[in-house]
Enzyme design. Structure first.
Site, PDB file in Angstrom:
ATOM      1  N   ARG A   1       0.828  -1.211   0.000  1.00  0.00           N
ATOM      2  CA  ARG A   1       0.000   0.000   0.000  1.00  0.00           C
ATOM      3  C   ARG A   1       0.858   1.255   0.000  1.00  0.00           C
ATOM      4  NH1 ARG A   1      -0.698   4.730   2.753  1.00  0.00           N
ATOM      5  NH2 ARG A   1      -0.316   3.612   4.727  1.00  0.00           N
ATOM      6  N   ASP A   2       1.548   1.509   1.085  1.00  0.00           N
ATOM      7  CA  ASP A   2       2.347   2.725   1.206  1.00  0.00           C
ATOM      8  C   ASP A   2       3.505   2.717   0.221  1.00  0.00           C
ATOM      9  OD1 ASP A   2       3.193   5.158   2.215  1.00  0.00           O
ATOM     10  OD2 ASP A   2       4.226   4.300   3.926  1.00  0.00           O
TER      11      ASP A   2
ATOM     12  N   HIS B   1       6.538   4.202  12.610  1.00  0.00           N
ATOM     13  CA  HIS B   1       6.601   4.187  11.150  1.00  0.00           C
ATOM     14  C   HIS B   1       7.663   5.197  10.725  1.00  0.00           C
ATOM     15  CE1 HIS B   1       4.321   3.772   7.172  1.00  0.00           C
ATOM     16  NE2 HIS B   1       5.218   4.706   6.917  1.00  0.00           N
TER      17      HIS B   1
ATOM     18  N   HIS C   1      10.665   6.740   8.251  1.00  0.00           N
ATOM     19  CA  HIS C   1      11.284   6.853   6.932  1.00  0.00           C
ATOM     20  C   HIS C   1      12.780   7.078   7.137  1.00  0.00           C
ATOM     21  CE1 HIS C   1       7.611   7.551   4.180  1.00  0.00           C
ATOM     22  NE2 HIS C   1       7.219   6.947   5.286  1.00  0.00           N
TER      23      HIS C   1
ATOM     24  N   CYS D   1       5.734   9.438   0.142  1.00  0.00           N
ATOM     25  CA  CYS D   1       4.423  10.027   0.410  1.00  0.00           C
ATOM     26  C   CYS D   1       4.108  10.984  -0.720  1.00  0.00           C
ATOM     27  CB  CYS D   1       4.414  10.767   1.747  1.00  0.00           C
ATOM     28  SG  CYS D   1       2.830  11.596   2.063  1.00  0.00           S
TER      29      CYS D   1
ATOM     30  N   ASN E   1      10.398   4.165   2.939  1.00  0.00           N
ATOM     31  CA  ASN E   1      10.175   3.608   4.272  1.00  0.00           C
ATOM     32  C   ASN E   1      11.382   2.779   4.712  1.00  0.00           C
ATOM     33  OD1 ASN E   1       7.207   4.142   4.893  1.00  0.00           O
ATOM     34  ND2 ASN E   1       7.062   3.224   2.858  1.00  0.00           N
TER      35      ASN E   1
END
Length: 318
Positions: free
Chosen positions: A27-28, A219, A221, A252, A261
């Site tokens: 997803r991300d 989460h 980065h 993003c 990420n």
């Protein structure tokens, strides 16, 4: 591709025995790709991640295709993977998104809040309080349906428009999401500027304000190479859920300074060396990320993928 070895396990005092990795690559990771990945490839990616031992794999996002065209196939993708014996959270931005997810049988959803006014405007076109007001009925209905709800909080440490983010500002949003009924929260370092001291300070303040480590995920980065150091600081505070993306995919679309990420393989390597159980087969995970790198037409940015297996070149027919 074969794994040449694993790190020697030397446990450290005060760290958890097991960590659950919340895999966000499908997803991300893929939402930030310039080219749209075919639905069948996405489904195979999720299947291979599950086969590697990941138990939580964020599958897709039920946002309007206009905003994230790379995930416009959510209705087509989710039925292809819903039978897998793993948790498959999906992102839902509003009531319409929740309706779409529930219609397909989703049992874990996530809402996406911001710790700053600027990012709330950029990402949701609303003020921070307006965005929270939108999420409240979504969370309430999801809980009424017996669905697990995760609350993402972005820009927890720094914002490209506002600079460093005060910890008390993050705590306010976290408490609001908990009061709505969110089961867990994910603290996002969206542009990768956090350092371990910031992480410790925020987690300490959250604990003081009644938001314990056992409902938190982190989460990070890796913009400045701090993701693993920040993760270690979170582990020391008792956090046992860490978000990561296979092969280090992602960024993003609404924060251009955001880079990839934390790579799941890099995280698993560190956790293995600390004697922390993840249940993940690193060899299969590395092979999966190398396979996806082929489909995307570029090498994996994960250092562990590069170290443990020769990243193959793109197929000639791509």
């Amino acid at each position: 591709m074969t794994v040449q070895g694993l790190p020697m396990a030397v446990p450290a005092e005060g760290l958890p025995a097991r960590v659950r990795i919340h895999e966000v690559g499908a997803r991300d990771g893929l939402q930030n790709e310039k080219a749209t990945v075919p639905t069948a490839v996405k489904a195979e990616f999720v299947r291979r991640l599950a086969d590697a031992g990941l138990t939580t794999i964020e599958a897709t996002s039920f946002v309007h295709p206009k905003w994230v065209p790379q995930l416009a196939d959510a209705e087509e993708l989710f039925p292809l993977v819903s039978g897998l014996p793993v948790a498959l959270p999906v992102l839902v931005p509003n009531q319409r998104g929740l309706d779409r997810a529930l219609a397909l049988g989703a049992r874990r959803v996530a809402v996406f809040a911001s710790a700053t006014e600027s990012f709330a405007k950029a990402n949701l076109n609303r003020t921070l309080d307006e965005s929270l007001a939108v999420f409240a009925p979504v969370v309430r209905r999801a809980k009424d349906e017996g669905v697990h709800v995760r609350g993402y909080v972005s820009m927890c440490f720094g914002d490209p428009w506002e600079g460093p983010v005060p910890a008390h500002q993050v705590v306010r949003v976290c408490r609001a999401l908990r009061d709505m009924g969110c089961d867990e929260l994910s603290l996002g370092d969206t542009i990768g500027v956090a350092t371990p001291g910031q992480v410790r300070a925020l987690l300490s303040l959250l604990a003081e304000e009644g938001v314990p480590a056992d409902v938190l995920g982190v989460h990070f980065h890796d913009t400045y190479g701090q993701a693993l150091a920040n993760t270690y600081a979170a582990l020391e505070h008792g956090v046992t859920t860490v978000d990561a993306s296979a092969g280090g995919l992602g960024g993003c679309p609404y924060a251009k300074s955001a880079t990839g990420n934390l790579a799941t393989e890099d995280l698993v390597w560190m956790l293995s060396g600390l004697g922390i159980d993840t249940g993940i087969d690193l060899g299969r995970l590395v092979a999966t990320s190398a396979w996806m790198a082929e489909r995307l037409g570029r090498p994996s940015p994960s250092r562990t993928v590069r170290a443990l297996g020769k990243t193959t070149q793109p197929h000639k027919d791509q």
